[in-house]
Design an enzyme around this catalytic site. Sequence first.
Site, PDB file in Angstrom:
ATOM      1  N   GLU A  24       7.670  -4.918  11.417  1.00  0.00           N
ATOM      2  CA  GLU A  24       8.694  -3.472  11.353  1.00  0.00           C
ATOM      3  C   GLU A  24       8.408  -2.682  12.423  1.00  0.00           C
ATOM      4  OE1 GLU A  24       6.343  -0.902   8.044  1.00  0.00           O
ATOM      5  OE2 GLU A  24       7.083   0.765   8.412  1.00  0.00           O
ATOM      6  N   ASP A  32       1.036  -1.279   0.226  1.00  0.00           N
ATOM      7  CA  ASP A  32      -0.343   0.048  -0.043  1.00  0.00           C
ATOM      8  C   ASP A  32       1.353   1.443  -0.400  1.00  0.00           C
ATOM      9  OD1 ASP A  32       0.896  -0.220   2.776  1.00  0.00           O
ATOM     10  OD2 ASP A  32      -1.021   0.785   3.868  1.00  0.00           O
ATOM     11  N   SER A  33       2.134   1.152   0.162  1.00  0.00           N
ATOM     12  CA  SER A  33       3.072   2.016   0.345  1.00  0.00           C
ATOM     13  C   SER A  33       2.415   2.480  -1.254  1.00  0.00           C
ATOM     14  CB  SER A  33       4.947   1.762   0.287  1.00  0.00           C
ATOM     15  OG  SER A  33       5.028   1.005   0.106  1.00  0.00           O
ATOM     16  N   ASP A  46      -0.485  -6.200  -0.405  1.00  0.00           N
ATOM     17  CA  ASP A  46      -0.530  -5.798   0.955  1.00  0.00           C
ATOM     18  C   ASP A  46      -2.159  -4.666   0.803  1.00  0.00           C
ATOM     19  OD1 ASP A  46      -0.129  -4.980   3.529  1.00  0.00           O
ATOM     20  OD2 ASP A  46       1.201  -2.964   2.364  1.00  0.00           O
ATOM     21  N   LYS A  65      -1.308  -9.685   2.694  1.00  0.00           N
ATOM     22  CA  LYS A  65      -0.678  -8.812   3.889  1.00  0.00           C
ATOM     23  C   LYS A  65      -1.833  -8.388   4.897  1.00  0.00           C
ATOM     24  CE  LYS A  65       3.197  -6.038   4.748  1.00  0.00           C
ATOM     25  NZ  LYS A  65       2.535  -4.067   5.212  1.00  0.00           N
ATOM     26  N   GLU A 124      -2.675  -5.334   8.604  1.00  0.00           N
ATOM     27  CA  GLU A 124      -1.615  -4.733   9.556  1.00  0.00           C
ATOM     28  C   GLU A 124      -2.154  -4.950  10.970  1.00  0.00           C
ATOM     29  OE1 GLU A 124      -0.425  -0.945   8.621  1.00  0.00           O
ATOM     30  OE2 GLU A 124       0.147  -0.892   6.906  1.00  0.00           O
TER      31      GLU A 124
HETATM   32  N1  LIG Z   1       9.193   5.094   0.980  1.00  0.00           N
HETATM   33  C1  LIG Z   1       8.889   4.466   1.203  1.00  0.00           C
HETATM   34  N2  LIG Z   1      10.030   3.687   2.269  1.00  0.00           N
HETATM   35  C2  LIG Z   1       8.908   2.987   3.375  1.00  0.00           C
HETATM   36  O1  LIG Z   1       9.307   2.480   4.384  1.00  0.00           O
HETATM   37  C3  LIG Z   1       7.503   3.114   4.393  1.00  0.00           C
HETATM   38  C4  LIG Z   1       6.701   4.313   3.009  1.00  0.00           C
HETATM   39  N3  LIG Z   1       7.288   4.457   1.705  1.00  0.00           N
HETATM   40  N4  LIG Z   1       5.138   4.136   3.173  1.00  0.00           N
HETATM   41  C5  LIG Z   1       4.949   3.283   3.655  1.00  0.00           C
HETATM   42  C6  LIG Z   1       5.917   3.017   4.830  1.00  0.00           C
HETATM   43  C7  LIG Z   1       5.657   4.065   6.400  1.00  0.00           C
HETATM   44  N5  LIG Z   1       7.135   4.057   6.464  1.00  0.00           N
HETATM   45  C8  LIG Z   1       7.810   4.837   6.976  1.00  0.00           C
HETATM   46  C9  LIG Z   1       7.771   5.824   6.761  1.00  0.00           C
HETATM   47  C10 LIG Z   1       8.190   7.019   8.091  1.00  0.00           C
HETATM   48  C11 LIG Z   1       9.399   6.088   9.220  1.00  0.00           C
HETATM   49  C12 LIG Z   1      10.574   7.334   9.846  1.00  0.00           C
HETATM   50  O2  LIG Z   1      10.390   8.695   9.817  1.00  0.00           O
HETATM   51  N6  LIG Z   1      11.523   6.756  10.982  1.00  0.00           N
HETATM   52  C13 LIG Z   1      12.197   7.452  11.253  1.00  0.00           C
HETATM   53  C14 LIG Z   1      11.522   7.636  13.172  1.00  0.00           C
HETATM   54  C15 LIG Z   1      11.836   6.077  14.077  1.00  0.00           C
HETATM   55  C16 LIG Z   1      11.658   7.066  14.887  1.00  0.00           C
HETATM   56  O3  LIG Z   1      12.718   7.732  15.801  1.00  0.00           O
HETATM   57  O4  LIG Z   1      11.222   6.511  16.219  1.00  0.00           O
HETATM   58  C17 LIG Z   1      13.506   6.528  11.396  1.00  0.00           C
HETATM   59  O5  LIG Z   1      14.732   7.371  11.585  1.00  0.00           O
HETATM   60  O6  LIG Z   1      13.544   6.028  11.215  1.00  0.00           O
HETATM   61  C18 LIG Z   1       9.840   4.881   9.215  1.00  0.00           C
HETATM   62  C19 LIG Z   1       8.425   4.155   8.117  1.00  0.00           C
HETATM   63  C20 LIG Z   1       7.139   3.052   5.894  1.00  0.00           C
HETATM   64  N7  LIG Z   1       6.901   2.387   4.846  1.00  0.00           N
HETATM   65  C1  LIG Z   2       7.386  -1.114   5.084  1.00  0.00           C
HETATM   66  C2  LIG Z   2       6.396  -2.658   3.472  1.00  0.00           C
HETATM   67  C3  LIG Z   2       6.244  -3.588   3.922  1.00  0.00           C
HETATM   68  C4  LIG Z   2       4.882  -1.937   3.866  1.00  0.00           C
HETATM   69  O1  LIG Z   2       4.109  -3.004   3.995  1.00  0.00           O
HETATM   70  C5  LIG Z   2       4.369  -1.651   2.256  1.00  0.00           C
HETATM   71  O2  LIG Z   2       5.561  -1.353   1.403  1.00  0.00           O
HETATM   72  O3  LIG Z   2       3.226  -0.863   2.154  1.00  0.00           O
HETATM   73 MG   LIG Z   3       2.270  -1.537   3.318  1.00  0.00          MG
END
Ligand SMILES: Nc1nc(=O)c2c([nH]1)NC[C@@H]1CN(c3ccc(C(=O)N[C@@H](CCC(=O)O)C(=O)O)cc3)CN21
Ligand SMILES: CC(C)C(=O)C(=O)O
Ligand SMILES: [Mg+2]
Length: 279
Positions: free
Chosen positions: A197, A60-61, A99, A129, A131
């Site tokens: 995740e 769904d990303s 997803d 999948k 969530e």
């Molecule tokens: N391009 C992309 N990559 C992804 O991994 C992803 C998507 N899109 N879209 C759906 C979700 C959203 N996801 C995300 C989005 C942002 C963070 C993030 O900003 N993480 C920070 C903060 C973590 C913290 O300190 O608690 C990091 O530094 O990892 C993590 C997962 C994972 N998924």
């Molecule tokens: C972050 C991944 C695992 C996901 O669920 C997605 O790409 O939608």
């Molecule tokens: Mg997803």
Amino acid sequence: MDEQISPYGKNPIGNTGKVRIRHLQEMKERGKKWTMLTSYDMYTATIFEEAGIPVLLVGDSAANNVFGYDSSLPVTVDELLPLVRAVTRSTKRSLVIADLPFGSYQGSPEECFHTAARFMKEGGAHAVKLEGGREMLPQVKKLASSGIPVMAHIGFTPQAEHQLGGYRVQGKEDEGRQLVELAKAFETAGAFALLIEMVPAAVGAAITKAVNIPTVGIGAGNGCDAQVLVWQDMAGLRQGSLPRFVKQYANMNALLHKAAADFAAEVEGGTFPGNEHSF
Ligand SMILES: Nc1nc(=O)c2c([nH]1)NC[C@@H]1CN(c3ccc(C(=O)N[C@@H](CCC(=O)O)C(=O)O)cc3)CN21
Ligand SMILES: CC(C)C(=O)C(=O)O
Ligand SMILES: [Mg+2]
């Protein structure tokens, strides 16, 4: 490639989802790690399958990596279905997981079954999948008992970002033990694998030891059975600040930018098309 270590095992081309899933299970039992990448179209699906990625996730990303939304929440089943179809049409050996998008399965096990069945029938997906936490156990039971392999996504679940307070690591301190219990509950409910995740590495490892089904980590440390990344992150297409769990294995953004800029410059300069490109 040595058959013993092939990411597809000894499986023939065109085998069923069950054969592909059994091989992932066997790799866990042998301690051999494997990978999953997102894919949303024909070229990436073909390339990733040839590169030895045994599982492709039509995530769904696609919401923020294909359609230009700023979160996962707006994307619909009708938007994702053609992408799933493109990926399943383009592959013969990889397991293709669809997803389930936000709002298409949380309402009831029946709603979940209806959505999952569309991805299987109209999209040709092998598995889906979803969530969530314990409230999704009835959904997982319904799919597993209806012939639909299901992967459960736990830890940070992006569809619940407004409830989780943003993009934050989950499962710190006591919550870690609860995640292990949740993982076991999904295994008992019939999930064929777990996606974990953004949890501390120790929690990812503890869950992986506690269950017999494979675990796929993203920001869940090196102790999981498999790893997944969003392909535009892994290939360096996406620019700007990235989650800590991302490693860029290429710089496709710069590569594509240069190709497009060179094309424009040659046309503007009158050197393309040359004689060799003309009739
Ligand atoms: N391009 C992309 N990559 C992804 O991994 C992803 C998507 N899109 N879209 C759906 C979700 C959203 N996801 C995300 C989005 C942002 C963070 C993030 O900003 N993480 C920070 C903060 C973590 C913290 O300190 O608690 C990091 O530094 O990892 C993590 C997962 C994972 N998924
Ligand atoms: C972050 C991944 C695992 C996901 O669920 C997605 O790409 O939608
Ligand atoms: Mg997803």
